[in-house]
Motif scaffolding. Structure first.
Motif, PDB file in Angstrom:
ATOM      1  N   LEU A  36       0.749  -1.140   0.051  1.00 14.94           N
ATOM      2  CA  LEU A  36      -0.031   0.078  -0.011  1.00 14.94           C
ATOM      3  C   LEU A  36       0.819   1.332   0.188  1.00 14.94           C
ATOM      4  CD1 LEU A  36      -2.708   1.096   0.023  1.00 14.94           C
ATOM      5  CD2 LEU A  36      -2.836   1.052   2.537  1.00 14.94           C
ATOM      6  N   GLY A  37       1.860   1.375   0.844  1.00 17.92           N
ATOM      7  CA  GLY A  37       2.923   2.399   0.793  1.00 17.92           C
ATOM      8  C   GLY A  37       3.413   2.517  -0.638  1.00 17.92           C
ATOM      9  N   ARG A  38       3.864   1.631  -1.048  1.00 21.13           N
ATOM     10  CA  ARG A  38       4.421   1.982  -2.719  1.00 21.13           C
ATOM     11  C   ARG A  38       3.233   2.286  -3.451  1.00 21.13           C
ATOM     12  NH1 ARG A  38       9.178  -0.492  -4.475  1.00 21.13           N
ATOM     13  NH2 ARG A  38      10.437  -1.481  -2.757  1.00 21.13           N
ATOM     14  N   ILE A  39       2.161   1.853  -3.597  1.00 22.66           N
ATOM     15  CA  ILE A  39       1.206   2.302  -4.326  1.00 22.66           C
ATOM     16  C   ILE A  39       0.624   3.805  -3.941  1.00 22.66           C
ATOM     17  CG2 ILE A  39      -1.408   2.259  -4.822  1.00 22.66           C
ATOM     18  CD1 ILE A  39      -0.923  -0.767  -4.138  1.00 22.66           C
ATOM     19  N   ILE A  40       0.753   4.337  -2.941  1.00 20.08           N
ATOM     20  CA  ILE A  40       0.520   5.616  -2.437  1.00 20.08           C
ATOM     21  C   ILE A  40       1.785   6.333  -2.838  1.00 20.08           C
ATOM     22  CG2 ILE A  40       0.281   7.196  -0.314  1.00 20.08           C
ATOM     23  CD1 ILE A  40      -1.310   4.995   1.183  1.00 20.08           C
ATOM     24  N   ASP A  41       3.075   6.034  -2.634  1.00 17.44           N
ATOM     25  CA  ASP A  41       4.147   6.836  -3.242  1.00 17.44           C
ATOM     26  C   ASP A  41       4.013   7.110  -4.803  1.00 17.44           C
ATOM     27  OD1 ASP A  41       5.064   6.976  -0.569  1.00 17.44           O
ATOM     28  OD2 ASP A  41       6.636   5.227  -0.879  1.00 17.44           O
ATOM     29  N   ARG A  42       3.525   6.031  -5.543  1.00 14.40           N
ATOM     30  CA  ARG A  42       3.606   6.138  -6.927  1.00 14.40           C
ATOM     31  C   ARG A  42       2.432   7.060  -7.355  1.00 14.40           C
ATOM     32  NH1 ARG A  42       6.391   6.913 -11.743  1.00 14.40           N
ATOM     33  NH2 ARG A  42       5.019   6.203 -13.244  1.00 14.40           N
ATOM     34  N   THR A  43       1.284   6.820  -6.712  1.00 13.90           N
ATOM     35  CA  THR A  43       0.159   7.707  -6.668  1.00 13.90           C
ATOM     36  C   THR A  43       0.677   9.229  -6.613  1.00 13.90           C
ATOM     37  OG1 THR A  43      -1.417   6.032  -5.948  1.00 13.90           O
ATOM     38  CG2 THR A  43      -2.277   8.306  -6.116  1.00 13.90           C
ATOM     39  N   ARG A  44       1.225   9.620  -5.590  1.00 11.97           N
ATOM     40  CA  ARG A  44       1.798  10.872  -5.415  1.00 11.97           C
ATOM     41  C   ARG A  44       2.496  11.589  -6.442  1.00 11.97           C
ATOM     42  NH1 ARG A  44       2.814  10.251   0.969  1.00 11.97           N
ATOM     43  NH2 ARG A  44       0.824  10.420   1.823  1.00 11.97           N
ATOM     44  N   VAL A  45       3.477  10.617  -6.892  1.00 15.69           N
ATOM     45  CA  VAL A  45       4.371  11.069  -7.984  1.00 15.69           C
ATOM     46  C   VAL A  45       3.472  11.281  -9.404  1.00 15.69           C
ATOM     47  CG1 VAL A  45       6.108  10.338  -9.572  1.00 15.69           C
ATOM     48  CG2 VAL A  45       6.308  10.063  -7.278  1.00 15.69           C
ATOM     49  N   LEU A  46       2.523  10.610  -9.528  1.00 18.08           N
ATOM     50  CA  LEU A  46       1.713  10.787 -10.774  1.00 18.08           C
ATOM     51  C   LEU A  46       0.789  11.922 -10.674  1.00 18.08           C
ATOM     52  CD1 LEU A  46       0.921   7.232 -11.763  1.00 18.08           C
ATOM     53  CD2 LEU A  46       2.681   8.590 -12.820  1.00 18.08           C
ATOM     54  N   GLU A  47       0.142  12.300  -9.511  1.00 19.89           N
ATOM     55  CA  GLU A  47      -0.482  13.397  -9.313  1.00 19.89           C
ATOM     56  C   GLU A  47       0.345  14.356  -9.570  1.00 19.89           C
ATOM     57  OE1 GLU A  47      -2.390  12.249  -5.539  1.00 19.89           O
ATOM     58  OE2 GLU A  47      -4.099  11.200  -6.284  1.00 19.89           O
ATOM     59  N   ASP A  48       1.546  14.591  -8.940  1.00 21.50           N
ATOM     60  CA  ASP A  48       2.175  15.770  -9.219  1.00 21.50           C
ATOM     61  C   ASP A  48       2.670  16.187 -10.719  1.00 21.50           C
ATOM     62  OD1 ASP A  48       2.163  16.107  -6.304  1.00 21.50           O
ATOM     63  OD2 ASP A  48       4.461  15.128  -6.070  1.00 21.50           O
ATOM     64  N   ARG A  49       3.030  14.887 -11.087  1.00 19.50           N
ATOM     65  CA  ARG A  49       3.118  15.189 -12.799  1.00 19.50           C
ATOM     66  C   ARG A  49       1.699  15.687 -13.653  1.00 19.50           C
ATOM     67  NH1 ARG A  49       6.427   9.836 -14.390  1.00 19.50           N
ATOM     68  NH2 ARG A  49       8.458  10.119 -13.160  1.00 19.50           N
ATOM     69  N   LEU A  50       0.777  15.116 -12.908  1.00 17.44           N
ATOM     70  CA  LEU A  50      -0.452  15.870 -13.549  1.00 17.44           C
ATOM     71  C   LEU A  50      -0.736  17.349 -13.097  1.00 17.44           C
ATOM     72  CD1 LEU A  50      -2.869  12.907 -13.139  1.00 17.44           C
ATOM     73  CD2 LEU A  50      -2.324  13.733 -15.380  1.00 17.44           C
TER      74      LEU A  50
END
Length: 146
Positions: A36-50
């Motif tokens: 879950l932590g890895r998924i959340i970290d990746r989600t934050r990166v993609l949201e920042d890119r968006l």
């Protein structure tokens, strides 16, 4: 309510198997929370890119990550419920022996509930792993924007 040392030793012997199950559940929770932590970290990166600019590639990956988050959350909930039921089993073993109560049917019922929760936990984890692998195969063939 006169408890002998031998009685306590017997109760502890009965509680050993559920304690080992509880250890496995704890390890499973560590694995699930790490995923879950890895998924959340990746989600934050993609949201920042968006935030910089909209892109369909990132939106598709975000949708997959949100689905994976839900699956992992279900798995964590079931694993936690399983751990709770095992703790109740251990408590009932002690209470039943100390207070001379016949709790064998309740212990069996809670054990079945714990195993059902554990099965559900594994099913949701497996679904999340398949979803992650499928998304990885799809992303491998599509180039992300630079």
């Amino acid at each position: 309510m006169n408890i002998q040392i031998g009685d306590i030793g017997h109760i502890i012997q009965l509680a050993i198997a559920p304690v080992f199950l509880l250890t496995g559940i704890g390890t499973m929770l560590v694995v699930l929370t790490n995923r879950l932590g890895r998924i959340i970290d990746r989600t934050r990166v993609l949201e920042d890119r968006l935030d910089i600019g909209y892109n369909d590639f990132y939106m598709d990956e975000l949708d997959t990550l949100y689905q994976r988050t839900h699956l992992i959350n279900y798995s964590i909930s079931l694993s936690t419920a399983c751990g709770f039921f095992v703790c109740v089993i251990i408590a009932m073993l002690f209470l039943g022996d100390i207070m001379n109560l016949t709790l064998d049917k309740y212990i069996a019922a809670f054990f079945v509930l714990a195993v059902i929760c554990l099965i559900g936990c594994f099913i949701y984890l497996l679904r999340e792993i398949y979803l992650a692998a499928r998304a990885q195969r799809i992303r491998r063939h599509i180039r992300p924007p630079r």
